[in-house]
Design a protein around this motif. Structure first.
Motif, PDB file in Angstrom:
ATOM      1  N   LEU A  48       4.199 133.326  45.728  1.00 29.79           N
ATOM      2  CA  LEU A  48       3.851 132.791  47.054  1.00 29.79           C
ATOM      3  C   LEU A  48       2.331 132.789  47.083  1.00 29.79           C
ATOM      4  CD1 LEU A  48       6.284 134.681  49.498  1.00 29.79           C
ATOM      5  CD2 LEU A  48       6.424 132.311  48.711  1.00 29.79           C
ATOM      6  N   ASP A  49       1.754 131.802  47.738  1.00 28.56           N
ATOM      7  CA  ASP A  49       0.290 131.742  47.828  1.00 28.56           C
ATOM      8  C   ASP A  49      -0.236 132.970  48.566  1.00 28.56           C
ATOM      9  OD1 ASP A  49       0.479 129.254  46.686  1.00 28.56           O
ATOM     10  OD2 ASP A  49       0.397 128.190  48.602  1.00 28.56           O
ATOM     11  N   THR A  54       0.540 132.791  52.145  1.00 31.09           N
ATOM     12  CA  THR A  54       1.948 132.592  52.528  1.00 31.09           C
ATOM     13  C   THR A  54       2.593 133.955  52.765  1.00 31.09           C
ATOM     14  OG1 THR A  54       2.087 130.569  51.219  1.00 31.09           O
ATOM     15  CG2 THR A  54       4.166 131.613  51.789  1.00 31.09           C
ATOM     16  N   TYR A  56      11.559 127.419  53.944  1.00 33.56           N
ATOM     17  CA  TYR A  56      10.260 127.815  54.483  1.00 33.56           C
ATOM     18  C   TYR A  56      10.156 127.375  55.935  1.00 33.56           C
ATOM     19  CZ  TYR A  56       8.728 128.379  49.640  1.00 33.56           C
ATOM     20  OH  TYR A  56       8.600 128.792  48.341  1.00 33.56           O
ATOM     21  N   HIS A 110       2.238 125.194  44.901  1.00 25.89           N
ATOM     22  CA  HIS A 110       1.845 124.798  46.273  1.00 25.89           C
ATOM     23  C   HIS A 110       2.761 123.685  46.819  1.00 25.89           C
ATOM     24  CE1 HIS A 110      -1.678 127.198  45.801  1.00 25.89           C
ATOM     25  NE2 HIS A 110      -2.427 126.320  45.199  1.00 25.89           N
ATOM     26  N   GLN A 111       4.031 123.738  46.472  1.00 23.30           N
ATOM     27  CA  GLN A 111       4.875 122.568  46.753  1.00 23.30           C
ATOM     28  C   GLN A 111       4.938 122.169  48.224  1.00 23.30           C
ATOM     29  OE1 GLN A 111       8.441 122.103  44.612  1.00 23.30           O
ATOM     30  NE2 GLN A 111       9.249 120.543  45.996  1.00 23.30           N
ATOM     31  N   VAL A 112       5.132 123.159  49.097  1.00 28.06           N
ATOM     32  CA  VAL A 112       5.317 122.797  50.514  1.00 28.06           C
ATOM     33  C   VAL A 112       4.025 122.185  51.066  1.00 28.06           C
ATOM     34  CG1 VAL A 112       5.831 123.705  52.813  1.00 28.06           C
ATOM     35  CG2 VAL A 112       7.090 124.569  50.827  1.00 28.06           C
ATOM     36  N   LYS A 113       2.917 122.826  50.769  1.00 27.98           N
ATOM     37  CA  LYS A 113       1.632 122.312  51.270  1.00 27.98           C
ATOM     38  C   LYS A 113       1.371 120.903  50.739  1.00 27.98           C
ATOM     39  CE  LYS A 113      -0.364 126.934  51.591  1.00 27.98           C
ATOM     40  NZ  LYS A 113      -1.119 127.929  50.856  1.00 27.98           N
ATOM     41  N   LEU A 167       2.478 129.353  56.655  1.00 25.98           N
ATOM     42  CA  LEU A 167       3.700 129.166  55.867  1.00 25.98           C
ATOM     43  C   LEU A 167       4.420 130.493  55.657  1.00 25.98           C
ATOM     44  CD1 LEU A 167       5.305 126.996  54.330  1.00 25.98           C
ATOM     45  CD2 LEU A 167       3.924 127.491  52.310  1.00 25.98           C
TER      46      LEU A 167
HETATM   47  N1  URA Z   1       4.762 126.149  48.761  1.00 24.62           N
HETATM   48  C1  URA Z   1       3.452 126.372  49.021  1.00 24.62           C
HETATM   49  O1  URA Z   1       2.701 125.431  49.244  1.00 24.62           O
HETATM   50  N2  URA Z   1       3.008 127.625  48.993  1.00 24.62           N
HETATM   51  C2  URA Z   1       3.804 128.696  48.768  1.00 24.62           C
HETATM   52  O2  URA Z   1       3.326 129.831  48.784  1.00 24.62           O
HETATM   53  C3  URA Z   1       5.159 128.459  48.509  1.00 24.62           C
HETATM   54  C4  URA Z   1       5.610 127.169  48.502  1.00 24.62           C
END
Ligand code: URA
Length: 239
Positions: A102-103, A106, A133, A190-193, A206
């Motif tokens: 996790l970042d 996060t 998330y 960084h998938q979600v971002k 997040l």
């Molecule tokens: N996606 C993100 O951008 N950050 C995370 O820590 C996990 C998933």
């Protein structure tokens, strides 16, 4: 495994301390004193006792942590505290490590274990383990974003994501901010971002709320953790 290793991993001190313990004839295996640190034991079958108290050796440990911000999900780092620094000393003896990353900013569900096979299984791109998330997003998230995520979006490096499910939990038009829940089936950097960036929006907060079959225990405050139950371990292993 060697008796000295087993005892060190069970919290009886360093290998050197364990050697002393063995010398003092306090360690018994199958009702016989053992003094040689090199003796091999089978924790499944042998009865091991120290000072008359049975030793219940567990090869693998599994913890669920509510990761706070400002610590990194690694085992060591020169500049930052890591999630391992948040463990009680007796819980880090068996050298658990975070499963995936996790970042630093996060929060939320992080699994820590020393079970390499399980970690490998959970991180395998082929297994598509779901991760859920909650993201606070700068900007108004729309139905069009939902549809884009449902098809998969193109990240900054040209990677096409798998379809993902986006829920809009609430939108604050005045503040220009949206609360969302996103389920992804892979785990790119960084998938979600980066998925939100792909639709022109920025994630400002997040939190991961689940991984595979396990949800973050709401009783855990940020920075707290607990051992998984037997049932949770079986669920994770798909048993
Ligand atoms: N996606 C993100 O951008 N950050 C995370 O820590 C996990 C998933």
């Amino acid at each position: 495994m060697r008796i000295d290793k087993l005892l060190a991993h069970s919290g009886f001190g360093t290998r050197k301390e364990v050697k002393k313990l063995l010398k003092s004839k306090l360690v018994w295996v199958n009702e016989e004193p053992v003094t040689d640190p090199k003796v091999h034991v089978n924790p499944e079958e042998d009865e091991i006792a120290v000072g008359g108290e049975p030793v219940h050796y567990q090869e693998f440990v599994y913890f669920m942590m509510n990761k706070p911000q400002d610590v990194i999900s690694a085992t060591e780092d020169v500049y930052h505290h890591t999630v391992i620094d948040l463990l009680e000393p007796q819980d880090s003896i068996q050298e658990p490590f975070p499963v995936g990353r996790l970042d630093i900013d996060t929060e939320g569900f992080l699994l820590l274990t020393n079970d390499g096979a399980l970690a490998h299984q959970l991180l395998s791109p082929k297994k598509h383990v779901d991760k859920v998330y909650e993201a606070v997003v700068d900007g108004i998230v729309t139905e069009a974003d939902k549809e884009a995520f449902a098809k998969g979006v193109t990240l900054d490096d040209g990677y096409e994501t798998l379809p993902a499910e986006l829920e809009i939990l609430s939108v604050d038009e005045e503040a220009g901010q949206s609360h969302t829940r996103l389920t992804i089936h892979e785990g790119k950097f960084h998938q979600v971002k980066r998925m939100f960036e792909a639709v022109g929006k920025e994630v400002t907060h997040l939190t991961r709320i689940s991984m595979g079959p396990l949800e973050l225990d709401p009783a855990l405050e940020l920075g707290q953790y607990r051992a998984l139950t037997k049932e949770e371990i079986s669920l994770l292993k798909g048993e």
